[in-house]
Scaffold this active site. Structure first.
Site, PDB file in Angstrom:
ATOM      1  N   ALA A   1     -11.784  -1.816  -3.540  1.00  0.00           N
ATOM      2  CA  ALA A   1     -12.819  -0.373  -3.202  1.00  0.00           C
ATOM      3  C   ALA A   1     -13.257   0.338  -4.636  1.00  0.00           C
ATOM      4  O   ALA A   1     -14.137   0.746  -4.359  1.00  0.00           O
ATOM      5  CB  ALA A   1     -11.989   0.169  -2.180  1.00  0.00           C
TER       6      ALA A   1
ATOM      7  N   PHE B   1      -7.158  -3.635   6.396  1.00  0.00           N
ATOM      8  CA  PHE B   1      -8.721  -4.253   6.036  1.00  0.00           C
ATOM      9  C   PHE B   1      -8.768  -4.248   4.139  1.00  0.00           C
ATOM     10  O   PHE B   1      -8.120  -3.122   3.965  1.00  0.00           O
ATOM     11  CB  PHE B   1      -9.490  -3.729   6.440  1.00  0.00           C
TER      12      PHE B   1
ATOM     13  N   HIS C   1      -0.881  -2.922  -0.229  1.00  0.00           N
ATOM     14  CA  HIS C   1      -1.978  -1.952   0.182  1.00  0.00           C
ATOM     15  C   HIS C   1      -1.985  -1.329   1.635  1.00  0.00           C
ATOM     16  O   HIS C   1      -2.503  -0.958   2.326  1.00  0.00           O
ATOM     17  CB  HIS C   1      -3.104  -3.179   0.124  1.00  0.00           C
ATOM     18  N   PRO C   2      -2.704   0.639   1.035  1.00  0.00           N
ATOM     19  CA  PRO C   2      -3.079   1.083   2.245  1.00  0.00           C
ATOM     20  C   PRO C   2      -4.437   1.274   3.055  1.00  0.00           C
ATOM     21  O   PRO C   2      -4.871   0.181   2.616  1.00  0.00           O
ATOM     22  CB  PRO C   2      -2.761   2.423   1.758  1.00  0.00           C
TER      23      PRO C   2
ATOM     24  N   ILE D   1     -10.475  -5.167  -0.054  1.00  0.00           N
ATOM     25  CA  ILE D   1     -11.740  -5.082  -0.164  1.00  0.00           C
ATOM     26  C   ILE D   1     -11.465  -4.070  -1.976  1.00  0.00           C
ATOM     27  O   ILE D   1     -10.524  -3.564  -1.564  1.00  0.00           O
ATOM     28  CB  ILE D   1     -12.717  -3.927   0.382  1.00  0.00           C
TER      29      ILE D   1
END
Length: 170
Positions: free
Chosen positions: A123, A119, A73-74, A121
Protein backbone atom coordinates in the site's frame (compact mmCIF):
# COMPACT_ATOMS: atom_id res chain seq x y z
CA UNK A 1 40.73 -3.13 -4.37
CA UNK A 2 39.02 -1.76 -1.27
CA UNK A 3 35.87 -3.08 0.28
CA UNK A 4 32.96 -0.86 1.14
CA UNK A 5 32.24 -0.77 4.86
CA UNK A 6 28.94 -2.24 6.00
CA UNK A 7 26.38 0.57 6.46
CA UNK A 8 25.85 1.39 10.16
CA UNK A 9 22.21 0.25 10.28
CA UNK A 10 23.06 -3.06 8.65
CA UNK A 11 26.09 -3.54 10.93
CA UNK A 12 23.80 -2.92 13.91
CA UNK A 13 21.34 -5.55 12.59
CA UNK A 14 24.14 -8.04 11.96
CA UNK A 15 25.40 -7.55 15.53
CA UNK A 16 22.03 -8.09 17.24
CA UNK A 17 21.66 -11.08 19.52
CA UNK A 18 19.77 -13.87 17.74
CA UNK A 19 16.50 -13.33 19.66
CA UNK A 20 16.53 -9.58 18.99
CA UNK A 21 17.34 -10.08 15.31
CA UNK A 22 14.55 -12.66 15.00
CA UNK A 23 12.11 -10.26 16.68
CA UNK A 24 13.09 -7.46 14.27
CA UNK A 25 12.67 -9.75 11.27
CA UNK A 26 9.39 -11.18 12.56
CA UNK A 27 8.09 -7.64 12.95
CA UNK A 28 8.91 -7.03 9.29
CA UNK A 29 7.22 -10.27 8.20
CA UNK A 30 5.15 -12.61 10.38
CA UNK A 31 6.44 -15.72 8.60
CA UNK A 32 8.64 -17.69 10.97
CA UNK A 33 10.23 -19.59 8.06
CA UNK A 34 11.16 -16.33 6.31
CA UNK A 35 12.62 -14.80 9.48
CA UNK A 36 14.59 -17.95 10.31
CA UNK A 37 16.06 -18.15 6.81
CA UNK A 38 17.21 -14.52 6.92
CA UNK A 39 18.54 -14.96 10.43
CA UNK A 40 20.59 -18.01 9.39
CA UNK A 41 22.27 -16.07 6.57
CA UNK A 42 23.67 -13.29 8.75
CA UNK A 43 25.92 -11.38 8.59
CA UNK A 44 25.02 -9.46 5.43
CA UNK A 45 27.69 -7.46 3.62
CA UNK A 46 25.20 -5.08 2.03
CA UNK A 47 21.54 -4.17 2.20
CA UNK A 48 21.17 -5.58 -1.32
CA UNK A 49 22.41 -8.95 -0.03
CA UNK A 50 19.72 -8.84 2.65
CA UNK A 51 17.02 -7.95 0.08
CA UNK A 52 18.18 -10.75 -2.22
CA UNK A 53 18.02 -13.21 0.67
CA UNK A 54 14.54 -11.93 1.51
CA UNK A 55 13.37 -12.44 -2.07
CA UNK A 56 14.78 -15.98 -2.14
CA UNK A 57 13.15 -16.84 1.20
CA UNK A 58 9.83 -15.40 -0.01
CA UNK A 59 9.98 -17.51 -3.18
CA UNK A 60 10.39 -20.66 -1.07
CA UNK A 61 7.52 -20.06 1.36
CA UNK A 62 4.87 -22.75 1.45
CA UNK A 63 1.16 -21.95 1.36
CA UNK A 64 1.14 -22.34 5.17
CA UNK A 65 4.09 -19.95 5.52
CA UNK A 66 2.31 -17.40 3.31
CA UNK A 67 -0.81 -17.72 5.44
CA UNK A 68 1.28 -17.06 8.56
CA UNK A 69 2.83 -13.99 6.92
CA UNK A 70 -0.57 -12.64 5.81
CA UNK A 71 -2.00 -13.08 9.29
CA UNK A 72 0.37 -10.31 10.40
CA UNK A 73 -1.31 -7.75 8.13
CA UNK A 74 -4.47 -5.83 8.98
CA UNK A 75 -7.14 -5.21 6.33
CA UNK A 76 -6.62 -2.21 4.06
CA UNK A 77 -8.38 0.76 5.60
CA UNK A 78 -8.10 -0.64 9.12
CA UNK A 79 -4.48 -0.30 10.28
CA UNK A 80 -3.55 -1.85 13.61
CA UNK A 81 -4.32 0.66 16.38
CA UNK A 82 -1.13 2.14 17.79
CA UNK A 83 1.03 0.64 15.04
CA UNK A 84 2.91 3.43 13.24
CA UNK A 85 4.17 1.06 10.51
CA UNK A 86 0.65 -0.06 9.65
CA UNK A 87 -0.63 3.54 9.69
CA UNK A 88 2.27 4.79 7.55
CA UNK A 89 1.89 2.02 4.99
CA UNK A 90 -1.83 2.57 4.69
CA UNK A 91 -1.70 6.36 4.72
CA UNK A 92 -3.39 6.45 1.29
CA UNK A 93 -6.62 5.48 3.05
CA UNK A 94 -6.28 8.08 5.81
CA UNK A 95 -7.93 10.86 3.85
CA UNK A 96 -10.36 8.63 1.96
CA UNK A 97 -14.03 9.54 1.94
CA UNK A 98 -16.45 7.67 4.15
CA UNK A 99 -17.94 6.13 1.01
CA UNK A 100 -14.56 4.80 -0.12
CA UNK A 101 -13.81 3.44 3.36
CA UNK A 102 -17.19 1.68 3.42
CA UNK A 103 -16.59 0.26 -0.06
CA UNK A 104 -13.14 -1.01 0.98
CA UNK A 105 -14.66 -2.70 4.01
CA UNK A 106 -17.17 -4.50 1.78
CA UNK A 107 -14.50 -5.44 -0.74
CA UNK A 108 -12.15 -6.65 2.00
CA UNK A 109 -14.90 -8.88 3.39
CA UNK A 110 -15.76 -10.28 -0.06
CA UNK A 111 -12.08 -10.91 -0.79
CA UNK A 112 -11.55 -12.61 2.56
CA UNK A 113 -14.64 -14.76 2.01
CA UNK A 114 -13.29 -15.91 -1.37
CA UNK A 115 -9.61 -16.41 -0.51
CA UNK A 116 -9.65 -17.00 3.26
CA UNK A 117 -7.20 -14.20 4.08
CA UNK A 118 -6.92 -10.42 4.03
CA UNK A 119 -6.45 -8.56 0.78
CA UNK A 120 -2.74 -7.89 0.71
CA UNK A 121 -1.13 -5.17 -1.36
CA UNK A 122 1.99 -3.09 -0.97
CA UNK A 123 0.00 0.00 0.00
CA UNK A 124 2.99 2.33 0.35
CA UNK A 125 2.50 5.28 -2.00
CA UNK A 126 -0.92 4.13 -3.20
CA UNK A 127 -4.12 6.12 -2.92
CA UNK A 128 -7.31 4.70 -1.52
CA UNK A 129 -8.76 4.62 -5.01
CA UNK A 130 -5.77 2.66 -6.34
CA UNK A 131 -6.15 0.10 -3.56
CA UNK A 132 -9.89 -0.18 -4.20
CA UNK A 133 -9.28 -0.68 -7.91
CA UNK A 134 -6.68 -3.37 -7.16
CA UNK A 135 -9.00 -5.38 -4.91
CA UNK A 136 -11.79 -5.07 -7.49
CA UNK A 137 -9.45 -6.43 -10.16
CA UNK A 138 -7.88 -9.17 -8.06
CA UNK A 139 -11.07 -10.57 -6.54
CA UNK A 140 -11.73 -12.26 -9.88
CA UNK A 141 -8.43 -14.17 -9.79
CA UNK A 142 -8.13 -17.91 -9.33
CA UNK A 143 -6.76 -18.78 -5.87
CA UNK A 144 -3.45 -20.04 -7.32
CA UNK A 145 -2.92 -16.80 -9.27
CA UNK A 146 -3.85 -14.70 -6.25
CA UNK A 147 -1.42 -16.60 -4.01
CA UNK A 148 1.45 -15.69 -6.35
CA UNK A 149 0.35 -12.04 -6.47
CA UNK A 150 0.27 -12.04 -2.66
CA UNK A 151 3.78 -13.53 -2.61
CA UNK A 152 4.99 -10.69 -4.85
CA UNK A 153 3.23 -8.02 -2.77
CA UNK A 154 4.67 -9.47 0.45
CA UNK A 155 8.12 -9.36 -1.10
CA UNK A 156 7.69 -5.65 -1.86
CA UNK A 157 6.45 -4.95 1.68
CA UNK A 158 9.34 -6.92 3.19
CA UNK A 159 11.92 -4.97 1.17
CA UNK A 160 10.45 -1.66 2.35
CA UNK A 161 10.40 -2.80 5.96
CA UNK A 162 13.91 -4.25 5.79
CA UNK A 163 15.17 -0.98 4.30
CA UNK A 164 13.75 0.89 7.29
CA UNK A 165 15.29 -1.67 9.65
CA UNK A 166 18.83 -1.44 8.27
CA UNK A 167 19.00 2.12 6.99
CA UNK A 168 17.75 3.97 10.05
CA UNK A 169 20.23 5.61 12.36
CA UNK A 170 20.41 4.28 15.89
Amino acid sequence: MTSTPTPPGLARFNALEEAAAFAALHEACASTAWANRLLAARPYASAEDLYTASDAAMADLTAEDLAEAMAGHPPIGRPKPGDPTSAREQSGMAGASDDLKAEMLELNLAYQEKFGHVFLICATGRTGEQMRDAVRERIGNAPEREREIVRTELGKINRIRLARLVEEDA
